[in-house]
Design an enzyme around this catalytic site. Structure first.
Site, short mmCIF file in Angstrom:
data_model
loop_
_atom_site.label_atom_id
_atom_site.label_comp_id
_atom_site.label_asym_id
_atom_site.label_seq_id
_atom_site.Cartn_x
_atom_site.Cartn_y
_atom_site.Cartn_z
N ASP A 1 -4.99 3.22 -1.66
CA ASP A 1 -6.00 3.54 -1.05
C ASP A 1 -6.70 4.79 -1.06
O ASP A 1 -6.17 5.92 -0.92
CB ASP A 1 -5.57 3.52 0.65
CG ASP A 1 -5.24 2.40 1.23
OD1 ASP A 1 -6.02 1.19 1.11
OD2 ASP A 1 -3.92 2.07 1.44
N SER B 1 0.95 -1.22 0.14
CA SER B 1 0.03 0.02 -0.02
C SER B 1 0.83 1.39 -0.07
O SER B 1 2.00 1.29 0.83
CB SER B 1 -0.99 0.11 1.29
OG SER B 1 -1.22 1.20 1.40
N HIS C 1 -1.07 -1.44 -4.20
CA HIS C 1 -2.72 -1.18 -3.53
C HIS C 1 -2.63 0.44 -3.19
O HIS C 1 -1.71 0.86 -2.58
CB HIS C 1 -2.56 -2.10 -2.28
CG HIS C 1 -3.78 -1.85 -1.36
ND1 HIS C 1 -4.87 -2.63 -1.49
CD2 HIS C 1 -4.10 -1.04 -0.31
CE1 HIS C 1 -5.78 -2.32 -0.73
NE2 HIS C 1 -5.30 -1.20 0.04
N MET D 1 -10.59 -6.74 5.93
CA MET D 1 -9.79 -5.74 6.66
C MET D 1 -9.68 -6.34 7.87
O MET D 1 -10.37 -6.88 8.63
CB MET D 1 -10.72 -4.69 6.85
CG MET D 1 -10.99 -3.73 5.60
SD MET D 1 -9.76 -3.02 4.73
CE MET D 1 -8.63 -2.07 6.09
N MET E 1 -9.84 7.14 -0.14
CA MET E 1 -10.64 7.71 1.00
C MET E 1 -11.20 9.12 0.85
O MET E 1 -10.63 10.08 0.38
CB MET E 1 -9.63 7.69 2.44
CG MET E 1 -9.05 6.45 2.48
SD MET E 1 -7.87 6.62 4.17
CE MET E 1 -6.90 5.03 4.08
N ASP F 1 -5.89 -7.11 4.75
CA ASP F 1 -5.56 -5.48 4.72
C ASP F 1 -5.47 -4.99 6.17
O ASP F 1 -6.53 -4.89 6.82
CB ASP F 1 -6.22 -4.90 3.54
CG ASP F 1 -5.80 -3.25 3.42
OD1 ASP F 1 -4.53 -3.05 3.90
OD2 ASP F 1 -6.65 -2.58 2.64
N HIS G 1 -8.47 0.37 -3.53
CA HIS G 1 -9.19 0.05 -2.50
C HIS G 1 -10.01 1.28 -2.11
O HIS G 1 -9.58 2.38 -1.61
CB HIS G 1 -8.27 -0.40 -1.34
CG HIS G 1 -8.77 -0.65 -0.03
ND1 HIS G 1 -8.50 -0.89 1.37
CD2 HIS G 1 -10.30 -0.57 0.24
CE1 HIS G 1 -9.26 -0.95 2.10
NE2 HIS G 1 -10.68 -1.12 1.68
N MET H 1 -12.32 3.42 -0.11
CA MET H 1 -13.16 3.54 1.14
C MET H 1 -14.06 4.75 0.88
O MET H 1 -13.47 5.89 1.45
CB MET H 1 -11.86 3.58 2.26
CG MET H 1 -11.24 2.17 2.59
SD MET H 1 -9.73 2.36 3.45
CE MET H 1 -8.44 2.57 2.10
#
Ligand code: 5SP
Ligand code: FE2
Length: 220
Positions: free
Chosen positions: A33, A8, A31, A135, A35, A173, A64, A66
């Site tokens: 993230d 990540s 990866h 998660m 958000m 993760d 990913h 979120m």
């Protein structure tokens, strides 16, 4: 069982992402993230940065999300060229419709589960997905402690995936490190996100390989 290490970039230097990515040539996927400060209490990057990353690396991107309303936003990442797009069970309105849309655009469709979200409501839908993301911390931040209470969920998911006979990856993760990866692999995970473990290592690529070796040793 093939093992994949997906570092990540959340804990990487955001001002030098190209250089950071070049430090992990042996990573299987990257990866990313995303958000939105609504689904999680943190704000990171979005599609424009992902578009730029796609131009500077050959590595497949594992996004990913979120975010709230992934039904609206996730297809854009698949269309841009992400290899895999995870959306969260807690945020999605129509998981099957969205997974099919992602697959139709050539991406792997992945369902994310927060620690308190069980896999059981999705067992009859498993083959709609290419990956289940479990998660192992509350989503939102890197560097948190691995929740070993998630190991039974990984085991149950592996059993259910086995029963389908399909090649569905099980990704973990959060808090994955040299001291926790073996437990995850033994429980049935095959795809491992590691943020702080990789980017706080003196040699991030050596850490990618050390993590892979530990996972392979634990699941063979
Ligand atoms: O999705 C997330 C956090 O919400 C992760 O991808 C973290 O970025 C992993 O970081 P470490 O726990 O490995 O430091
Ligand atoms: Fe993540």
């Amino acid at each position: 069982m093939p093992v994949r290490i997906t570092p990540s970039i959340l804990n990487a230097d955001f001002a030098n992402l190209q250089r950071e990515i070049e430090r992990i040539p042996d990573a299987d996927l990257l990866h990313i993230d995303v958000m939105d400060n609504h689904f999680v209490p943190n704000l990171t990057i979005g599609l424009p940065v992902v578009d730029s990353l796609l131009k500077i690396t050959e590595k497949p991107l594992d996004i990913h999300l979120m975010i709230d309303d992934p039904d609206r936003w996730a297809p854009g990442y698949a269309e841009a060229g992400a290899r895999s797009v995870s959306f969260h069970a807690e945020a999605v309105k129509a998981p099957v419709r969205l997974a099919r849309e992602l697959r139709a655009q050539g991406a792997r469709a992945s369902l994310g589960l927060k620690p308190a979200t069980p896999i059981e409501p999705y067992l009859d839908l498993l083959t709609e997905f290419d990956q289940i993301l479990i998660m192992t911390v509350e989503p939102g931040f890197g560097g948190q402690k691995f929740l070993d209470a998630m190991l039974p969920k990984i085991r149950r998911t592996r059993e259910a995936v086995k029963a389908t006979g399909a090649d569905i990856w099980i990704q973990v993760d959060g808090g994955v490190s040299e001291s926790t990866i073996a437990q995850c692999a033994e429980a049935g995970a095959d795809t491992f996100v590691a943020g702080s473990a990789v980017f706080s290592a003196e040699n991030p690529d050596a850490m990618v390989n050390a993590l892979r070796d530990k996972a392979v040793a634990a699941c063979h």
